[in-house]
Design an enzyme around this catalytic site. Structure first.
Site, mmCIF file in Angstrom:
data_model
loop_
_atom_site.group_PDB
_atom_site.id
_atom_site.type_symbol
_atom_site.label_atom_id
_atom_site.label_comp_id
_atom_site.label_asym_id
_atom_site.label_seq_id
_atom_site.Cartn_x
_atom_site.Cartn_y
_atom_site.Cartn_z
ATOM 1 N N HIS A 94 0.847 -1.192 0.000
ATOM 2 C CA HIS A 94 0.000 0.000 0.000
ATOM 3 C C HIS A 94 0.878 1.237 0.000
ATOM 4 O O HIS A 94 1.848 1.334 0.759
ATOM 5 C CB HIS A 94 -0.912 0.049 1.227
ATOM 6 C CG HIS A 94 -1.720 1.307 1.298
ATOM 7 N ND1 HIS A 94 -2.861 1.496 0.552
ATOM 8 C CD2 HIS A 94 -1.526 2.454 2.002
ATOM 9 C CE1 HIS A 94 -3.352 2.699 0.801
ATOM 10 N NE2 HIS A 94 -2.563 3.305 1.667
ATOM 11 N N ASP A 173 -15.245 2.548 7.852
ATOM 12 C CA ASP A 173 -14.189 3.461 7.410
ATOM 13 C C ASP A 173 -14.670 4.344 6.268
ATOM 14 O O ASP A 173 -14.374 5.542 6.232
ATOM 15 C CB ASP A 173 -12.950 2.677 6.975
ATOM 16 C CG ASP A 173 -11.902 3.594 6.382
ATOM 17 O OD1 ASP A 173 -11.388 4.452 7.129
ATOM 18 O OD2 ASP A 173 -11.623 3.502 5.166
ATOM 19 N N ARG A 180 -14.798 12.828 7.773
ATOM 20 C CA ARG A 180 -13.542 13.528 8.065
ATOM 21 C C ARG A 180 -13.207 14.536 6.974
ATOM 22 O O ARG A 180 -12.675 15.618 7.238
ATOM 23 C CB ARG A 180 -12.398 12.523 8.201
ATOM 24 C CG ARG A 180 -12.437 11.695 9.485
ATOM 25 C CD ARG A 180 -11.468 10.524 9.402
ATOM 26 N NE ARG A 180 -10.112 10.969 9.114
ATOM 27 C CZ ARG A 180 -9.218 10.231 8.456
ATOM 28 N NH1 ARG A 180 -9.541 9.026 8.011
ATOM 29 N NH2 ARG A 180 -8.003 10.697 8.246
ATOM 30 N N SER A 195 -7.635 4.091 9.213
ATOM 31 C CA SER A 195 -8.372 4.059 7.957
ATOM 32 C C SER A 195 -7.680 3.151 6.947
ATOM 33 O O SER A 195 -8.294 2.269 6.337
ATOM 34 C CB SER A 195 -8.504 5.474 7.388
ATOM 35 O OG SER A 195 -9.100 5.455 6.107
ATOM 36 N N LYS A 199 -8.768 -1.419 6.067
ATOM 37 C CA LYS A 199 -9.030 -2.025 4.757
ATOM 38 C C LYS A 199 -7.971 -3.068 4.413
ATOM 39 O O LYS A 199 -8.286 -4.126 3.867
ATOM 40 C CB LYS A 199 -9.093 -0.934 3.684
ATOM 41 C CG LYS A 199 -10.243 0.048 3.872
ATOM 42 C CD LYS A 199 -10.381 0.992 2.714
ATOM 43 C CE LYS A 199 -9.256 2.010 2.638
ATOM 44 N NZ LYS A 199 -9.354 3.044 3.684
#
Length: 435
Positions: A94, A173, A180, A195, A199
């Site tokens: 990621h 989320d 947010r 967050s 995932k």
């Protein structure tokens, strides 16, 4: 009024965090579950998020907040993934997002070419950072939406998949992130880390490598904040039983030589063919080594499969497996505009944020979720950091289908490049590692 710091109601939980108390597991579970179910008002969750921005969270609170968000949806399981009777190790990567960050495209097939399953649930771009799905959708026929069965079958057959996350993956989320975004509560390391990791943990991968960007084109502008974010996410992975490491990588200068959708796919194909910009190759190989090590293959040199074509074979199989035509020509912009170098000398600064904003203005990105993007649009730069240029040489080529976008894109690039008389040293992209 006296507030019970351990009470299970929204007002008491808000007040407890406002006053600096550490929320209990039960309070965190309650507020996440009830907000996701629509039983807690948007104003109340907004107040709690702001209190978290002010007061922060402990490691235990962040881990529980992450677990509670995961619990609101499904969790994928790839433990039984097999090929030729052999169990496949799973590892994902990621990135926190940057300009010209096309690393996912060559990286997944490269790692998969060594018999590792790489499930990558990716997203779309918003603002100056590009989205992996937007890039891949510039390939004719390719589709992002796969069922869990399709995803699992492709991992077993090909080893690599890049697709959209389903709506049932950490739905809390998705709802909290949208809140947010409109309440000024994005800038919180506990909330950012939870967050991302909710995932990624829900994806079901056994291992995860994080690419945490730092610099002008990244969300984290300084190394201290980037390091804290990386360390928090690595801890969350460890707490959830996911082997996790993080590389801190420079995003003051955009990656490679292109920012856009089809433009970045073309550059990724150069890397898979054994060429491509040095910094893209450097970061692809650095992340591949981390992923292969976590998958139990620490002694492999991933550069070999870029040279011998096996990574390209994995790419072609991955694209075809999702309905794409790996032989189809990529879309090309009908309108182009060239920005020239202002003076003789060496490029000593190339601002990532300015380049990303120009690409967005040309149509490569979106201002709000759901907006269409131009596959053809983007920015190509002909000189990178440390390169010598002469006045009048092409410095940028702007690509778009709508020429009226050129003036605003040119304005965004004003002052983006500094040309100096003396050459500047060029450092590598990787600036740190957290494990």
């Amino acid at each position: 009024m006296t507030v019970d710091a351990h009470a299970l109601d929204a007002v008491s939980i808000i007040a407890a965090k406002r006053d600096g108390a550490e929320l209990t597991n039960e309070q965190i579970d309650y507020i996440i579950a009830t907000y996701t179910a629509g039983e807690v008002a948007e104003e109340q969750m907004s107040a709690l998020l702001m209190a978290i921005v002010w007061r922060g969270m402990t490691r235990r609170e962040i881990a529980r907040w992450t677990a509670a968000m995961i619990a609101t949806g499904t969790r994928l399981v790839f433990a039984g993934l097999r090929r030729d009777s052999r169990q496949l190790p799973t590892v994902d990567k990621h990135s926190t997002g940057g300009v010209g960050d096309k690393i996912t495209l060559p990286l997944g097939p490269l790692v998969a070419s060594y018999g590792v399953a790489v499930p990558q649930l990716s997203g779309r771009g918003l603002g100056h950072t590009g989205g992996t799905l937007d890039k891949l959708e510039s390939i004719a026929g390719w589709r992002a939406d796969l069922s869990v069965e399709e995803m699992t079958n492709q991992l077993a057959d090909v080893g690599a998949v890049v697709c959209a996350a389903g709506a049932d993956l950490a739905p809390a989320d998705r709802k909290i992130y949208a809140l947010r975004d409109v309440t000024g509560t994005v800038e919180s390391i506990p909330l950012i880390a939870s967050s991302i990791m909710s995932k990624k943990i829900a994806e079901g991968t056994a291992a995860l490598v994080l690419d945490v960007k730092v610099g002008s084109g990244a969300f984290m502008k300084n190394l201290d904040d980037a390091t804290e974010l990386a360390r928090t996410m690595v801890e969350l992975g460890a707490d959830a039983g996911v082997a996790t490491t993080a590389l801190l990588t420079d995003m003051n200068t955009p990656l490679g030589r292109t920012a856009g959708n089809a433009l970045e796919v073309a550059e990724s194909l150069e890397v898979l063919a054994g060429g491509g910009p040095e910094d893209v190759v450097e970061l692809t190989l650095a992340l591949a080594r981390e992923m292969l090590s976590l998958a139990g293959l620490p002694d492999i040199d991933p550069a070999e499969n870029l040279r011998n074509g096996r990574a390209m074979d994995s790419w072609r199989a991955m694209i075809a497996g999702q309905g794409g035509d790996p032989d189809a020509a990529l879309p090309v912009a009908s309108e182009r505009d060239v920005v020239v170098a202002p003076a003789d000398g060496y490029v000593s600064r190339l601002d990532a944020m300015a380049v990303g904003r120009a690409a967005w203005l040309l149509g490569a990105g979106r201002a709000t979720p759901g907006q269409p993007v131009q596959a053809e649009a983007g920015v190509q730069w002909h000189a990178g950091l440390g390169d010598r240029v002469q006045a009048g040489d092409p410095l940028f080529t702007l690509h778009t289908q709508t020429s009226e976008r050129f003036p605003s894109a040119r304005a965004a690039l004003t002052g983006a490049v500094t040309v100096s008389e003396a050459a500047v040293p060029v450092a590598g992209r990787v600036v740190g590692r957290i494990s």
